[in-house]
Structures are given as structure tokens and as C-alpha cells.
Design an enzyme around this catalytic site. Sequence first.
Site, short mmCIF file in Angstrom:
data_model
loop_
_atom_site.label_atom_id
_atom_site.label_comp_id
_atom_site.label_asym_id
_atom_site.label_seq_id
_atom_site.Cartn_x
_atom_site.Cartn_y
_atom_site.Cartn_z
N ASN A 3 -10.50 2.12 2.38
CA ASN A 3 -10.47 0.95 1.51
C ASN A 3 -11.85 0.27 1.55
O ASN A 3 -12.22 -0.31 2.55
CB ASN A 3 -9.37 0.00 2.02
CG ASN A 3 -9.30 -1.31 1.25
OD1 ASN A 3 -10.19 -1.65 0.49
ND2 ASN A 3 -8.24 -2.06 1.48
N CYS A 49 -10.57 -7.85 -2.18
CA CYS A 49 -10.39 -6.53 -2.80
C CYS A 49 -10.14 -6.61 -4.31
O CYS A 49 -10.16 -5.59 -4.99
CB CYS A 49 -9.26 -5.77 -2.11
SG CYS A 49 -9.64 -5.41 -0.39
N HIS A 87 -7.12 -0.03 -7.06
CA HIS A 87 -7.78 -0.30 -5.78
C HIS A 87 -7.23 0.67 -4.74
O HIS A 87 -6.01 0.86 -4.62
CB HIS A 87 -7.51 -1.75 -5.38
CG HIS A 87 -7.93 -2.07 -3.99
ND1 HIS A 87 -9.16 -1.72 -3.48
CD2 HIS A 87 -7.27 -2.70 -2.98
CE1 HIS A 87 -9.24 -2.12 -2.22
NE2 HIS A 87 -8.10 -2.72 -1.90
N1 COA Z 1 -2.17 4.50 15.02
C1 COA Z 1 -1.01 4.71 15.64
N2 COA Z 1 -0.02 3.83 15.65
C2 COA Z 1 -0.21 2.67 15.00
C3 COA Z 1 -1.40 2.38 14.33
C4 COA Z 1 -2.41 3.34 14.36
N3 COA Z 1 -3.60 3.17 13.76
N4 COA Z 1 -1.31 1.15 13.77
C5 COA Z 1 -0.10 0.68 14.07
N5 COA Z 1 0.57 1.59 14.83
C6 COA Z 1 1.92 1.51 15.39
C7 COA Z 1 2.42 0.09 15.52
O1 COA Z 1 1.97 -0.48 16.74
C8 COA Z 1 3.90 0.30 15.49
O2 COA Z 1 4.32 0.73 16.76
P1 COA Z 1 5.73 0.23 17.36
O3 COA Z 1 6.78 0.76 16.41
O4 COA Z 1 5.75 0.87 18.70
O5 COA Z 1 5.65 -1.26 17.39
C9 COA Z 1 4.09 1.47 14.55
O6 COA Z 1 2.82 2.15 14.49
C10 COA Z 1 4.46 1.06 13.16
O7 COA Z 1 3.57 0.01 12.79
P2 COA Z 1 3.66 -0.68 11.41
O8 COA Z 1 2.66 -1.79 11.34
O9 COA Z 1 5.09 -0.98 11.12
O10 COA Z 1 3.19 0.52 10.45
P3 COA Z 1 3.22 0.60 8.90
O11 COA Z 1 4.03 1.76 8.48
O12 COA Z 1 3.51 -0.74 8.27
O13 COA Z 1 1.70 0.94 8.59
C11 COA Z 1 -0.30 -0.07 7.75
C12 COA Z 1 0.67 0.01 8.92
C13 COA Z 1 -1.39 -1.06 8.10
C14 COA Z 1 -0.91 1.31 7.52
C15 COA Z 1 0.49 -0.51 6.47
O14 COA Z 1 1.27 -1.63 6.78
C16 COA Z 1 -0.41 -0.84 5.32
O15 COA Z 1 -1.17 0.00 4.84
N6 COA Z 1 -0.32 -2.07 4.80
C17 COA Z 1 -1.17 -2.48 3.68
C18 COA Z 1 -2.53 -2.84 4.21
C19 COA Z 1 -3.53 -2.96 3.13
O16 COA Z 1 -3.54 -2.21 2.19
N7 COA Z 1 -4.45 -3.95 3.30
C20 COA Z 1 -5.53 -4.15 2.41
C21 COA Z 1 -5.04 -4.70 1.10
S1 COA Z 1 -6.35 -4.97 0.03
#
Ligand code: COA
Length: 322
Positions: free
Chosen positions: A277, A111, A247
Site C-alpha cells: 500500500n 490514501c 487504491h
Molecule cells: N503476521 C502474523 N500474524 C499476524 C500478523 C502478521 N503480520 N498481524 C496480525 N497477526 C495475528 C494477530 O495477532 C491475530 O492473532 P491472534 O488471533 O492470536 O490474536 C491474528 O493474526 C489475526 O489478526 P487480525 O488483526 O484479526 O487479522 P486480519 O485478518 O484482520 O488481518 C490486516 C489484519 C491488517 C491484514 C487486515 O485487518 C487489513 O488489511 N485491514 C485493512 C488495513 C488497511 O487496508 N489499511 C490501510 C487503509 S488505506
Amino acid sequence: MSGKIVGTGSCVPDKIVSNDDLAKIVDTSDAWIRERTGVARRHVSENETVVSMACIAGQRALKDAQMKAEELDLILVGTSSSSTIFPSAACEMQHRIGAVHAACMDVSAACTGFLAVYQMGQAYIRSGMAQKILLIGADTLSRLVDWTDRGTCILFGDGAGAVVLTAGGAETACEVMHSDGQKGSALTCDSRYRDGARDLSQDPSTYIRMDGKAVFQFALSRVPEVIRETLERAGCTTEDIDYYVLHQANIRIIDGVTRRLHEKAEKFPSNIEEYGNTCAASVPILLDELNRAGKLKKGQKLILSGFGAGLSWGAALLEWQK
Ligand code: COA
């Protein structure tokens, strides 16, 4: 002498996949995805490839720059998802658009890919090795996503963005790039090379795997830091900046960076709602939208910033001179 941007272009696939569409294949909801990421829909390739989208984006940028492909002396493509390992996407593009005098190569920085080619383009111009450069960020991460993993498949979309860079840029132009390979395991996607007798075609490691929280924290700390470093090196402050073209990974990351820089939200344009993204394509697609909407005025100062797998991150300060 640095380079200046004289043309922009972009291209995204026709097919749109909404959050509701995704909720039919994984356990998720439109509300969850919007709230946690800011994404409402993404464009997903069917027949489009990195090269086909890069060609269209590149030709649009050349038209905007009123330049012919034959005039180019360098094409750099930032991509991590081209359909061929070789020849490079840049060489394939050269052939298709007729950029017969251009040297061509791909750059793999996930990215951060567009920031990487932009910085290389600036270095080529400063050294005098090139004068007219086509810079591309293009990715089809939909081909690398595990569509059964709700933690990743909701985030990504496909697309390509392009910029034409020529000599004659402002002296304030400044670029900074960093990498931290020790933290690379936070975001990985193995190649599908044969591994001895092992069939890797369905191996989970050959799809995107991500520690979402680790990547989130990395972006929130490193992006404001590298923006400050770039401002300092350029002798500027946040008050000098008109737009931050970041980004588009997650709207909460963009909001977090805004707060950490004590900046105004209107300086951070975003199109993540529409595209998700798009990896190396996100910065040049957003830049192209701003350019075509007439929002960029001569003399304005912009910060571009990219971050992602590697881990890698960078920023560039430029003056809009078009
Ligand atoms: N829909 C519903 N629930 C979801 C889900 C989805 N698509 N994805 C994860 N969950 C659930 C998880 O299983 C978890 O459930 P639990 O509490 O029962 O275990 C809960 O939601 C919270 O998950 P978590 O991973 O802690 O969520 P988060 O707030 O960290 O959000 C992302 C997840 C991926 C959106 C976030 O971490 C993120 O955007 N990170 C950066 C990723 C990124 O930008 N990558 C590219 C960089 S170039």
C-alpha cells in the site's frame, strides 16, 4: 468542460523489502502476509523522498504528455509524509522541475490523496482557473511505520505516481468524495510537533496506528457505495466500465469490492503484490502501469477509487482519451 488525462508517470525506491525480510524483524511469515493482504514485497526509500520521487514521476508524466514543465499552471501534490511541513512538496517540486508558471500546493487526504487532487484538478479545469495541471500522489509511509508492529509494517511501501490533466475531457467525467471525521480514530498518525516539554520523537502515537478490522469493514462498505453513486451521477452502469483502478490497500478488499459490485475480476487490475500500500501513490502508479503496458484504449471508461484515513473515500469516472 472537464479535464482529460494526457500523460502518466511513476517512480518507486530501488530498495525492495520482501516478506521474508520482514519475518526477520517481526513475528510473521511470507504465507501469512500473502494470504491476508496479497503483498509479496514493497519498495522502501533510503535516499528517496516524497519530493525526489514526485519529481521523477512528474517528469515522466510530462514526457508522456509531450509537455514542458513551463507550460503547467498548477501542481497539486497529495501526500501525508513529506519531509517538510513547509514549503509544500508541490513548491519544492516546482523549483526542481522548473514549472515556473504553476501555482503549487499540497493536499492532505492520506490514501485518498490522489483522488482528492484529481477531483480538485477537475474542478480547476471546469471553473477555467487552470488548463494544464500536474497531479501527484506521493508518500513514504515507511518513515511513519512502527517497524516493530507486525499489524501495520507488513502493509505499506513507498512511491509516487503522476498524471497530467488538460482541458478537453468527456462530458461523462464525474467525481464524488466523502469524509467521516467521527471514525478518524481507526487510522491515525500524530504529528511530531513538540508538545510542551514532552519529547514526542519516540512516542507511539507518532507512528501509524490502525484498527485493521474497522478499516477493512469501512472499505468494503463505502467503496462499492461510492462507486455506485458515481456511476449513477454519470448516468452509467457497471457494464460501461472497462477497468476499476482501486487504491491498493489489500487484495481481499479489492476482491470484496469486485464481489459486491457483481463484477468480473479481470476488470480490477492490481499491483499490490509488488508495492504494498503506497498510500496516495497507489492509484496513479497503477494507472501509469496500465497506460505504459498499452492496456488503456481510447474511449474506454475507468473508475478510480481511493479510501483511507480521515476517514475519507471517493471515486471518479473518466473516459480514456489519450
Ligand atoms: N503476521 C502474523 N500474524 C499476524 C500478523 C502478521 N503480520 N498481524 C496480525 N497477526 C495475528 C494477530 O495477532 C491475530 O492473532 P491472534 O488471533 O492470536 O490474536 C491474528 O493474526 C489475526 O489478526 P487480525 O488483526 O484479526 O487479522 P486480519 O485478518 O484482520 O488481518 C490486516 C489484519 C491488517 C491484514 C487486515 O485487518 C487489513 O488489511 N485491514 C485493512 C488495513 C488497511 O487496508 N489499511 C490501510 C487503509 S488505506
